[in-house]
Design an enzyme around this catalytic site. Structure first.
Site, PDB file in Angstrom:
ATOM      1  N   ASP A   1      45.971 -66.219  26.219  1.00  0.00           N
ATOM      2  CA  ASP A   1      45.030 -65.226  26.730  1.00  0.00           C
ATOM      3  C   ASP A   1      43.703 -65.902  27.090  1.00  0.00           C
ATOM      4  OD1 ASP A   1      43.516 -62.571  26.841  1.00  0.00           O
ATOM      5  OD2 ASP A   1      45.447 -61.896  26.097  1.00  0.00           O
TER       6      ASP A   1
ATOM      7  N   HIS B   1      38.839 -60.257  25.662  1.00  0.00           N
ATOM      8  CA  HIS B   1      40.197 -59.731  25.807  1.00  0.00           C
ATOM      9  C   HIS B   1      41.158 -60.341  24.795  1.00  0.00           C
ATOM     10  CE1 HIS B   1      44.204 -59.330  27.766  1.00  0.00           C
ATOM     11  NE2 HIS B   1      43.733 -58.166  28.186  1.00  0.00           N
TER      12      HIS B   1
ATOM     13  N   ASN C   1      49.228 -53.133  35.110  1.00  0.00           N
ATOM     14  CA  ASN C   1      48.469 -51.882  35.230  1.00  0.00           C
ATOM     15  C   ASN C   1      48.330 -51.375  36.660  1.00  0.00           C
ATOM     16  OD1 ASN C   1      47.985 -51.997  32.461  1.00  0.00           O
ATOM     17  ND2 ASN C   1      46.124 -53.183  32.719  1.00  0.00           N
TER      18      ASN C   1
ATOM     19  N   SER D   1      47.982 -54.512  28.361  1.00  0.00           N
ATOM     20  CA  SER D   1      47.545 -55.627  27.522  1.00  0.00           C
ATOM     21  C   SER D   1      47.469 -55.214  26.067  1.00  0.00           C
ATOM     22  CB  SER D   1      46.157 -56.113  27.962  1.00  0.00           C
ATOM     23  OG  SER D   1      46.242 -57.019  29.014  1.00  0.00           O
TER      24      SER D   1
END
Length: 608
Positions: A158, A191, A283, A359
């Site tokens: 990530d 994130h 998304n 996520s």
């Protein structure tokens, strides 16, 4: 000849769909190119190729990172024109020459701000645990009675992970920053730390929130920059790093367009090393998961809201294997989001923030995979099967929003503790969920097989009955009309073919009455299509044609059968509801269709 003509029309329609669909594989963006030189080439030979490229194209390929030497992975700045030239000149020297696609984080943007603590005497003792609706929705408290992930290492690929306050008691193992080529893989976005928190936030420490597998270890692997983007070359190397350094589970809450041979090779390598790989579906709200969730050995995860419904942003369809809480926030109201402590990118401090996105769904599955792994199940294929077999099934899912079902941590751990999946368990999973489920391939699980068979058989019985009074010869045109009007090619309706859009399959897999909702995937009948109107138009247009008249008559009989069975099984008509009014509408129109077919056959008999 007629069969050949119909086959040609089908192939032409399919070809049109392919040619007019750009596909995920062509949607990726990139500004560099990957050259994966063959392993049998010596370093001297590779250096010679690098010099040739530098001299010929005025660009210098370089190793992607310190870990690239073993696999001979080089990266060079370039566009589509350079890509074509390199493929033409150096294809024989490489395993792959492909775009270095840029993938990004799969999080819907929400307002991030500090959240005020409120005291809750709940298990565990983390003060904000009461706001983590997502943990209760997956029944994690029951799973904690058996396992909390002890001894399992989860690699978080990530934006990096920073050991903020609510991760102080979480054990970290060495990772790597592939963006800046350094050992310290700290987070400059927020994130990755949020994702890691869902997996293993320090729990029962009297502070903040909880994590699913809070006794597991986190391996931070930074492949995404502060802006949230990163290249497949870095991601592929991170996957191999995780496998080589004893990670048990990999979570990738990232994705994008563009299939990659380098990425697939890395995934296959890690999977063969016994690593379970989970990724966010994306998304974009589109009918196909993004990469890397699309790869067969990756568990693709779609997102649910706090009520267990599909979220409007989540991708669905092909590539979705499971669904899990991803959150859905409403303006300033963050209660529907996924709450964890993470890095505040504005000041470098920490904050409790509610995010939404696939996520956030992916690390839920990664955390439960760690719980399963801690029970002693170490085969990735078996862990994947446990996750799917134990999920809560969703019967009405024609577009595959939920995959095998909704994540259930308690059920997954219970199945894992049985030691292994029995043949009965495996058969139940084949029957109820996943790509190997016959219902999934036949009709997507939304339309029962038996009613569709009843519609087709019923149309033939009606035709046989009418034939006793108005004799006619069976023909291919008549048979085609019976099938088109009654059940359609229903076995195509839930079929997913890689990057193709699903709507052509739904159209070809629908009968005439179902065409009104085929594009949207709705099971509610459109009253214009579910009536005598279309059969009447077909009869008027083709009654004078020597062959097509029988297709029109067959369609009319087939529609009558479809409407009659629908009136008994599921009388749902748009604008009329699903009760007596809708049932009466369908029965009346079924009778009108029979009368129309009788009239047309009578006309043909007199003409003969």
């Amino acid at each position: 000849m007629k069969r050949f003509l119909l086959l040609c029309l089908f192939l032409l329609g399919l070809g049109w769909a392919v040619s007019n669909f750009t596909g995920l594989a062509t949607r990726g963006t990139y500004d560099s190119i990957v050259l994966d030189f063959r392993e049998e080439l010596s370093q001297t030979e590779i250096a010679d190729r690098v010099r040739t490229i530098a001299d010929r194209y005025n660009v210098v390929p370089h190793l992607n990172s310190d870990f690239s030497q073993r696999d001979n992975v080089y990266v060079v700045r370039g566009d589509r024109d350079l890509l074509k030239s390199l493929r033409k000149s150096f294809r024989g020297d490489t395993e792959a020459i492909e775009p270095n696609y840029i993938y990004s984080i799969d999080t819907e943007p929400v307002n991030v701000g500090a959240i005020i603590f409120d005291d809750m005497d709940r298990f565990p003792d983390d003060p904000l645990y009461g706001k983590q609706w997502n943990f209760r929705s997956i029944n994690v408290e029951e799973a904690w009675k058996e396992t909390r992930g002890d001894g399992v290492t989860v690699a978080v690929i990530d934006t990096g992970v920073s050991q903020i306050t609510d991760l102080k008691d979480t054990e970290f193992v060495p990772g790597y920053d592939f963006v800046n080529d350094r050992v310290q893989a700290s987070d400059d976005n927020g994130h990755g730390t949020h994702v890691a928190g869902t997996i293993a936030q320090s729990t029962n420490n009297g502070y903040g929130v909880a994590g699913i597998a809070h006794q597991a270890k986190i391996m931070p692997l930074k492949v995404l920059s502060a802006g949230g983007g990163g290249t497949i070359s870095d991601i592929a190397e991170a996957i191999k790093f995780a496998a080589d350094n004893n990670a048990d589970v990999i979570n990738m809450s990232l994705g994008g367009g563009g299939e990659s041979a380098l990425m697939k090779e890395a995934i296959d390598y890690a999977y063969d090393q016994g690593v379970v790989i989970i990724a966010a579906a994306g998304n974009s709200g589109q009918n196909a998961a993004g990469y890397p969730a699309r790869y067969p050995k990756v568990i693709g995860v779609s997102a649910l809201d706090s009520l267990g419904n599909k979220t409007p942003y989540s991708n669905f369809g092909a590539g979705v294997d499971l669904s899990a809480p991803g959150g859905l926030t409403q303006g300033e109201n963050q209660d529907g989001g996924i709450l964890q402590e993470t890095v505040d990118p504005e000041n470098g401090g920490s904050t409790f923030a509610a995010f939404q996105g696939t996520s956030m769904a992916s690390p839920h599955v990664a955390g439960v995979a760690a719980l399963i792994r801690a029970t002693g199940v170490d085969d990735p294929e078996q862990i994947s099967a446990i996750l799917k077999e134990s999920s809560r099934k969703v019967q009405e899912d024609p577009l595959n929003h939920f995959g095998a079902g909704q994540l259930d941590a308690a059920s997954a751990v219970q199945v894992a503790l049985r030691g292994q999946i029995t043949f009965r368990d495996f058969f139940r999973w084949l029957r109820d969920s996943g790509y190997l489920n016959p219902r999934f391939w036949i009709d997507g699980g939304a339309v029962a097989l038996l009613p569709k068979v009843a519609m087709v058989v019923g149309s033939y019985l009606l035709a046989w009955f009418l034939r006793n009074y108005f004799p006619f010869q069976w023909s291919w045109s008549m048979a085609s009309g019976l099938v088109a009007g009654s059940g359609g090619l229903f076995f195509l309706r839930g079929l997913y073919i890689f990057d193709l859009p699903q709507w052509p399959m739904r159209v070809m897999g629908s009968s005439v009455p179902e065409l009104g909702g085929a594009i949207q995937g709705s099971g509610v009948l459109n009253p214009l299509f579910a009536s005598v109107l279309i059969p009447a138009v077909l009869v008027v247009l083709f009654l004078g044609h020597p062959q097509w008249k029988w297709a029109a008559i067959g369609t009319t009989i087939g529609v009558a059968s479809c409407l009659a069975v629908s009136a008994v099984i599921s009388p749902a008509v748009w604008g009329l509801g699903g009760g007596a009014i809708a049932r009466g509408f369908l029965i009346v129109n079924a009778l009108l269709c029979i009368g129309l077919a009788r009239m047309a056959l009578k006309t043909e008999t007199k003409a003969a």
